[in-house]
Motif scaffolding. Sequence first.
Motif, PDB file in Angstrom:
ATOM      1  N   THR A 256       0.812  -1.215   0.000  1.00 29.90           N
ATOM      2  CA  THR A 256       0.000   0.000   0.000  1.00 29.90           C
ATOM      3  C   THR A 256       0.846   1.266   0.000  1.00 29.90           C
ATOM      4  OG1 THR A 256      -0.115  -0.021   2.430  1.00 29.90           O
ATOM      5  CG2 THR A 256      -1.883  -1.150   1.222  1.00 29.90           C
ATOM      6  N   GLN A 258       3.683   4.028   1.468  1.00 31.62           N
ATOM      7  CA  GLN A 258       3.788   4.688   2.772  1.00 31.62           C
ATOM      8  C   GLN A 258       3.084   6.034   2.700  1.00 31.62           C
ATOM      9  OE1 GLN A 258       7.757   4.870   4.544  1.00 31.62           O
ATOM     10  NE2 GLN A 258       8.413   3.195   3.210  1.00 31.62           N
ATOM     11  N   LEU A 259       2.174   6.264   3.627  1.00 33.71           N
ATOM     12  CA  LEU A 259       1.459   7.529   3.700  1.00 33.71           C
ATOM     13  C   LEU A 259       2.065   8.345   4.834  1.00 33.71           C
ATOM     14  CD1 LEU A 259      -0.962   9.000   2.371  1.00 33.71           C
ATOM     15  CD2 LEU A 259      -2.375   8.138   4.234  1.00 33.71           C
ATOM     16  N   GLY A 261       1.705  11.760   5.297  1.00 38.62           N
ATOM     17  CA  GLY A 261       0.681  12.656   5.828  1.00 38.62           C
ATOM     18  C   GLY A 261       1.049  14.116   5.952  1.00 38.62           C
ATOM     19  N   LYS A 309      -7.782  12.720   1.662  1.00 36.66           N
ATOM     20  CA  LYS A 309      -8.842  11.859   2.192  1.00 36.66           C
ATOM     21  C   LYS A 309      -8.477  10.376   2.138  1.00 36.66           C
ATOM     22  CE  LYS A 309     -11.173  11.592  -2.304  1.00 36.66           C
ATOM     23  NZ  LYS A 309     -12.421  11.862  -3.054  1.00 36.66           N
ATOM     24  N   GLU A 310      -7.418  10.016   1.404  1.00 37.55           N
ATOM     25  CA  GLU A 310      -7.046   8.610   1.256  1.00 37.55           C
ATOM     26  C   GLU A 310      -6.458   8.049   2.553  1.00 37.55           C
ATOM     27  OE1 GLU A 310      -7.453   6.600  -1.373  1.00 37.55           O
ATOM     28  OE2 GLU A 310      -8.451   8.185  -2.531  1.00 37.55           O
ATOM     29  N   GLU A 311      -6.655   6.747   2.753  1.00 41.83           N
ATOM     30  CA  GLU A 311      -6.136   6.080   3.947  1.00 41.83           C
ATOM     31  C   GLU A 311      -4.826   5.355   3.680  1.00 41.83           C
ATOM     32  OE1 GLU A 311      -9.136   3.608   5.650  1.00 41.83           O
ATOM     33  OE2 GLU A 311     -10.520   5.266   6.046  1.00 41.83           O
ATOM     34  N   THR A 312      -4.488   5.149   2.419  1.00 34.84           N
ATOM     35  CA  THR A 312      -3.205   4.561   2.046  1.00 34.84           C
ATOM     36  C   THR A 312      -2.608   5.409   0.923  1.00 34.84           C
ATOM     37  OG1 THR A 312      -3.957   3.115   0.239  1.00 34.84           O
ATOM     38  CG2 THR A 312      -4.171   2.277   2.508  1.00 34.84           C
TER      39      THR A 312
END
Length: 509
Positions: A256, A258-259, A261, A309-312
């Motif tokens: 997925t 790395q997010l 942020g 807004k994405e989680e991954t």
Amino acid sequence: MDLKRSSGILLHITSLPSEFGIGDLGPSAYKFIDFLRDSGHHYWQLLPLNPTHAAYYHSPYSSYSAFAGNPLLISPELLVEQDYLNSDEVSKPKKVSHKKVDFKAVEAFKVTILNKAFVNYKSKSASSSFKKFCNKHRKWLEDFALFQVFTKEYGRGWTSWPAEIKNREDKAIKKAYKDFAEEIEKEKFFQFLFFQQWEGLVEYAQENEIAFIGDIPFYVNHESADCWANAEYFKLNDEKEPTHVSGVPPDYFSETGQLWGTPVFNWKKLQQNNFDWWVQRLKQNLLLFDVVRLDHFRAFSAYWEVPAKEETAINGKWIKTPGTQFFRLIKKEFPEMPFIAEDLGSLDEPVYKLLKRFHFPGMNVLHFAFGEEKADNPYLPFNHKPHSIVYTGTHDNNTSRGWYEALDKTSKKHLRRYTGKEVNKKNVHKILHTLALKSVSKVAVFPLQDLMGKGEEAIMNTPGTIKNNWTWRVEKEEIPVENVKLFREKNILYGRFKEPVPVVKKKKK
């Protein structure tokens, strides 16, 4: 930047010995410079010196200012020497660990003594050096002090502050200077103390021919004085919240990605203003350090942008950065270009072109050199380029001993065949040390843990995790002073240090 053949040690200030629960800019830092000098090393490489916060587990790569210094690094002992405190005002904190930093306890202790130092300062006549400092650093210092005061007054999360403060309306800011005058002065004073102590250490380092390598994270936090004061330089919505955030795409290590942020930069706006914020950021770091490592260098070519807004990080995309235009301007500002590119990981042709165009030295990490016996592995010593820096490992790697203990059989066999030696957990750090010294890379840098032969208990940071990082400390008696002569001789043997020619004084007739 023309590199001279030399070597250095990687050790963050927080890892130094001290009686106050955390390494600081005091006596141990000066003694470590003595150790570097006596052992024939030229560079001391550090992690970022910016303020850290409990919300980010005190990572030096997640700060609330890209310009300020970390008050936790201020030395109580030097405050006494500098007459800001009396010795009886500096009682050592109880039950501090000499092996790990307990940031919570350290923060409580340091805040108390720094407040005492400020009270003592206010009781005396105004300092001209403090005024000069405030004038010299006004561009960032004013915003930083305000941000700190507003955070204490309104809480963390500047987008929830009163609208006139969030949006930096002139009338509200002017009123704040009156309402919070003493608190603002205090924040500036803490920065003054940090920079005063740092400048003293730099002066001592220069006297002993030791140079500092600093580190600049590419991104800054949304919860920072920089983002609040320069909102137009980040991709934010009308409420000043990020529309897009940083990360890296899915790869072999993560399905997925790395997010991270942190908000991404609005490079179009930066370019319109001649990248002024970035120029000031680099200028500030070159006030502190002789050479600066540019973390996540590939983002100067293109960065991975993910909708907030994405989680991954899966649904992100590559966005080009005006890196060529940026570095052309930077070269005019800093003709010597004293920068190291953190060019680790998977890169593409545009990144390689950018590295080549501006002649940036890159990084070679020996931990990445051994696995399947592929002769084209760029991290194998015979593939190193002279204009580069070789590391046994970095702050994001296991120690060399810990790395070896976790290594698979194929990689151990490759290491054994390559070095022609019987490698084991007790000698692997010595073997990699010698391999790095032999490399054609102009500069060889070693984490202190590797010179000590430490295992995985001495890891500084494990990427992908957030807890139990950044706390490792070396105890006073552990610094390998008994090996000073050995390190010096090896630096001489591999051309990384030259004994100074003794000056023969002529006898007077």
